[in-house]
Design a protein around this motif. Structure first.
Motif, PDB file in Angstrom:
ATOM      1  N   GLY A  41     -18.982 -55.484 -47.053  1.00 21.86           N
ATOM      2  CA  GLY A  41     -19.232 -55.932 -45.693  1.00 21.86           C
ATOM      3  C   GLY A  41     -20.664 -56.362 -45.425  1.00 21.86           C
ATOM      4  N   GLN A  42     -21.456 -56.580 -46.457  1.00 26.49           N
ATOM      5  CA  GLN A  42     -22.861 -56.957 -46.272  1.00 26.49           C
ATOM      6  C   GLN A  42     -23.164 -58.309 -46.923  1.00 26.49           C
ATOM      7  N   GLU A  43     -22.187 -59.193 -46.974  1.00 24.81           N
ATOM      8  CA  GLU A  43     -22.336 -60.453 -47.688  1.00 24.81           C
ATOM      9  C   GLU A  43     -23.472 -61.307 -47.126  1.00 24.81           C
ATOM     10  N   ALA A  44     -23.609 -61.371 -45.798  1.00 23.18           N
ATOM     11  CA  ALA A  44     -24.664 -62.200 -45.186  1.00 23.18           C
ATOM     12  C   ALA A  44     -26.049 -61.678 -45.569  1.00 23.18           C
ATOM     13  N   MET A  45     -26.234 -60.379 -45.538  1.00 26.26           N
ATOM     14  CA  MET A  45     -27.525 -59.794 -45.903  1.00 26.26           C
ATOM     15  C   MET A  45     -27.829 -60.033 -47.377  1.00 26.26           C
ATOM     16  N   VAL A  46     -26.838 -59.870 -48.239  1.00 24.41           N
ATOM     17  CA  VAL A  46     -27.036 -60.082 -49.671  1.00 24.41           C
ATOM     18  C   VAL A  46     -27.385 -61.540 -49.941  1.00 24.41           C
ATOM     19  N   ARG A  47     -26.717 -62.467 -49.266  1.00 23.09           N
ATOM     20  CA  ARG A  47     -27.017 -63.886 -49.436  1.00 23.09           C
ATOM     21  C   ARG A  47     -28.431 -64.204 -48.956  1.00 23.09           C
ATOM     22  N   THR A  48     -28.834 -63.640 -47.829  1.00 24.21           N
ATOM     23  CA  THR A  48     -30.175 -63.866 -47.300  1.00 24.21           C
ATOM     24  C   THR A  48     -31.238 -63.318 -48.248  1.00 24.21           C
ATOM     25  N   LEU A  49     -31.033 -62.093 -48.727  1.00 24.09           N
ATOM     26  CA  LEU A  49     -31.991 -61.514 -49.680  1.00 24.09           C
ATOM     27  C   LEU A  49     -32.018 -62.301 -50.983  1.00 24.09           C
ATOM     28  N   GLY A  50     -30.870 -62.746 -51.450  1.00 25.06           N
ATOM     29  CA  GLY A  50     -30.802 -63.541 -52.671  1.00 25.06           C
ATOM     30  C   GLY A  50     -31.595 -64.830 -52.553  1.00 25.06           C
ATOM     31  N   ASN A  51     -31.454 -65.494 -51.406  1.00 28.43           N
ATOM     32  CA  ASN A  51     -32.214 -66.722 -51.182  1.00 28.43           C
ATOM     33  C   ASN A  51     -33.708 -66.448 -51.115  1.00 28.43           C
ATOM     34  N   ALA A  52     -34.093 -65.349 -50.458  1.00 27.77           N
ATOM     35  CA  ALA A  52     -35.513 -64.996 -50.355  1.00 27.77           C
ATOM     36  C   ALA A  52     -36.087 -64.678 -51.739  1.00 27.77           C
ATOM     37  N   PHE A  53     -35.351 -63.941 -52.556  1.00 32.43           N
ATOM     38  CA  PHE A  53     -35.813 -63.606 -53.900  1.00 32.43           C
ATOM     39  C   PHE A  53     -35.937 -64.867 -54.754  1.00 32.43           C
ATOM     40  N   ALA A  54     -34.959 -65.767 -54.641  1.00 33.52           N
ATOM     41  CA  ALA A  54     -34.974 -66.997 -55.437  1.00 33.52           C
ATOM     42  C   ALA A  54     -36.158 -67.885 -55.073  1.00 33.52           C
ATOM     43  N   MET A  55     -36.534 -67.892 -53.799  1.00 33.54           N
ATOM     44  CA  MET A  55     -37.648 -68.729 -53.352  1.00 33.54           C
ATOM     45  C   MET A  55     -38.998 -68.017 -53.484  1.00 33.54           C
ATOM     46  N   GLY A  56     -38.975 -66.751 -53.855  1.00 35.97           N
ATOM     47  CA  GLY A  56     -40.225 -65.999 -53.966  1.00 35.97           C
ATOM     48  C   GLY A  56     -40.842 -65.661 -52.618  1.00 35.97           C
ATOM     49  N   ARG A  57     -40.039 -65.615 -51.588  1.00 37.60           N
ATOM     50  CA  ARG A  57     -40.514 -65.325 -50.230  1.00 37.60           C
ATOM     51  C   ARG A  57     -39.959 -63.980 -49.759  1.00 37.60           C
ATOM     52  N   ILE A  58     -40.473 -62.932 -50.347  1.00 43.27           N
ATOM     53  CA  ILE A  58     -39.991 -61.591 -50.044  1.00 43.27           C
ATOM     54  C   ILE A  58     -40.846 -61.006 -48.918  1.00 43.27           C
ATOM     55  N   ALA A  59     -40.195 -60.543 -47.881  1.00 45.48           N
ATOM     56  CA  ALA A  59     -40.907 -59.981 -46.734  1.00 45.48           C
ATOM     57  C   ALA A  59     -41.602 -58.684 -47.125  1.00 45.48           C
ATOM     58  N   HIS A  60     -42.621 -58.323 -46.373  1.00 44.18           N
ATOM     59  CA  HIS A  60     -43.329 -57.072 -46.660  1.00 44.18           C
ATOM     60  C   HIS A  60     -42.641 -55.871 -46.039  1.00 44.18           C
ATOM     61  N   ALA A  61     -41.657 -56.109 -45.161  1.00 44.14           N
ATOM     62  CA  ALA A  61     -40.926 -55.007 -44.542  1.00 44.14           C
ATOM     63  C   ALA A  61     -39.522 -55.482 -44.181  1.00 44.14           C
ATOM     64  N   PHE A  62     -38.575 -54.560 -44.242  1.00 38.61           N
ATOM     65  CA  PHE A  62     -37.199 -54.836 -43.849  1.00 38.61           C
ATOM     66  C   PHE A  62     -36.776 -53.761 -42.862  1.00 38.61           C
ATOM     67  N   MET A  63     -36.059 -54.157 -41.822  1.00 34.30           N
ATOM     68  CA  MET A  63     -35.524 -53.192 -40.874  1.00 34.30           C
ATOM     69  C   MET A  63     -34.009 -53.257 -40.960  1.00 34.30           C
ATOM     70  N   LEU A  64     -33.406 -52.160 -41.322  1.00 31.91           N
ATOM     71  CA  LEU A  64     -31.959 -52.075 -41.446  1.00 31.91           C
ATOM     72  C   LEU A  64     -31.428 -51.248 -40.287  1.00 31.91           C
ATOM     73  N   THR A  65     -30.446 -51.774 -39.583  1.00 29.25           N
ATOM     74  CA  THR A  65     -29.883 -51.068 -38.437  1.00 29.25           C
ATOM     75  C   THR A  65     -28.377 -50.962 -38.595  1.00 29.25           C
ATOM     76  N   GLY A  66     -27.810 -50.055 -37.850  1.00 28.83           N
ATOM     77  CA  GLY A  66     -26.364 -49.902 -37.858  1.00 28.83           C
ATOM     78  C   GLY A  66     -25.984 -48.467 -37.562  1.00 28.83           C
ATOM     79  N   VAL A  67     -24.708 -48.269 -37.361  1.00 34.72           N
ATOM     80  CA  VAL A  67     -24.194 -46.940 -37.065  1.00 34.72           C
ATOM     81  C   VAL A  67     -24.221 -46.095 -38.333  1.00 34.72           C
ATOM     82  N   ARG A  68     -23.959 -44.842 -38.162  1.00 38.33           N
ATOM     83  CA  ARG A  68     -23.968 -43.883 -39.275  1.00 38.33           C
ATOM     84  C   ARG A  68     -22.958 -44.277 -40.344  1.00 38.33           C
TER      85      ARG A  68
END
Length: 169
Positions: A41-68
Motif C-alpha cells: 500500500g505504499q507504491e506512491a511513496m516508493v515510486r517517489t523515493l525511487g525517482n529521488a534516488f535515481a536523480m541523486g536528489r535525496i532530501a535531508h529529512a523525511f516526515m512519515l505520517t499515518g495511523v498506528r
C-alpha cells in the motif's frame, strides 16, 4: 487450513524460536518488511523515493505520517538501509532503492545495532536535553556508514522547547 483434529498448524509462521538463550521477538518485528518491494500500500511513496534516488536528489529529512500500524518506523529503517547499502559485493557507492539485505550495513540496521542509525522514542524522551544529545551528535560525521540517520518516533510528543531545538538541526 487443516481439518479439525490434525496436528498441522493453520498458518505457517516459520520455525518455533528456541526457548533457551533466544530472545523473544514480537510477530510484527519478526515479519517486518526488509525492503521497499515488501511494503504493502505504499507504491506512491516508493515510486517517489525511487525517482529521488535515481536523480541523486535525496532530501535531508523525511516526515512519515499515518495511523498506528501502517509502517512508519519500518519505512524509516528501510530508508536507512537504502541510504547506506553497499551491495552484496561491497561495490555499491550510491544510495539504492533496492537494498541488498546481506551487506554488513543492511544486517546491522535490521538488527538495530548500526551505530550511525539512531532511533529515539520521543514519547518517553520529550525534553530539550534529549534533543540536545541529537544536536550535539549531528555535527560529527558517520562512524562507518555512508549517512548518519536519526529516526525520531512519536515526534509529536516532544515538548515545545524540544521541538524548537530540533528545528535548529
Amino acid at each position: 487450513m487443516s481439518a479439525p483434529g490434525e496436528d498441522t498448524p493453520a498458518f505457517d509462521l516459520g520455525p518455533e524460536p528456541a526457548t533457551k538463550g533466544a530472545a523473544y521477538r514480537v510477530l510484527a518485528r519478526k515479519y517486518r518488511p526488509q525492503g521497499f518491494d515488501a511494503l504493502i500500500g505504499q507504491e506512491a511513496m516508493v515510486r517517489t523515493l525511487g525517482n529521488a534516488f535515481a536523480m541523486g536528489r535525496i532530501a535531508h529529512a523525511f516526515m512519515l505520517t499515518g495511523v498506528r500500524g501502517v509502517g512508519k518506523t519500518t519505512t524509516a529503517r528501510i530508508v536507512a538501509k537504502a541510504l547506506n547499502c553497499i551491495g552484496a559485493d561491497g561495490k555499491l557507492t550510491a544510495p539504492t532503492i533496492a537494498p541488498c539485505g546481506v551487506c554488513s550495513f543492511c544486517v546491522e540496521i535490521a538488527e538495530s545495532r548500526q551505530v550511525d542509525v539512531l532511533e529515539m522514542d520521543a514519547a518517553s524522551r520529550t525534553g530539550i536535553d534529549d534533543i540536545r544529545e541529537i544536536v550535539d551528535g549531528v555535527r560529527y560525521a558517520p562512524a562507518s556508514a555512508r549517512y548518519k540517520v536519526y529516526i525520531i518516533d512519536e515526534v509529536h510528543m516532544l515538548s515545545k522547547q524540544a521541538f524548537n531545538g530540533l528545528l535548529k538541526t
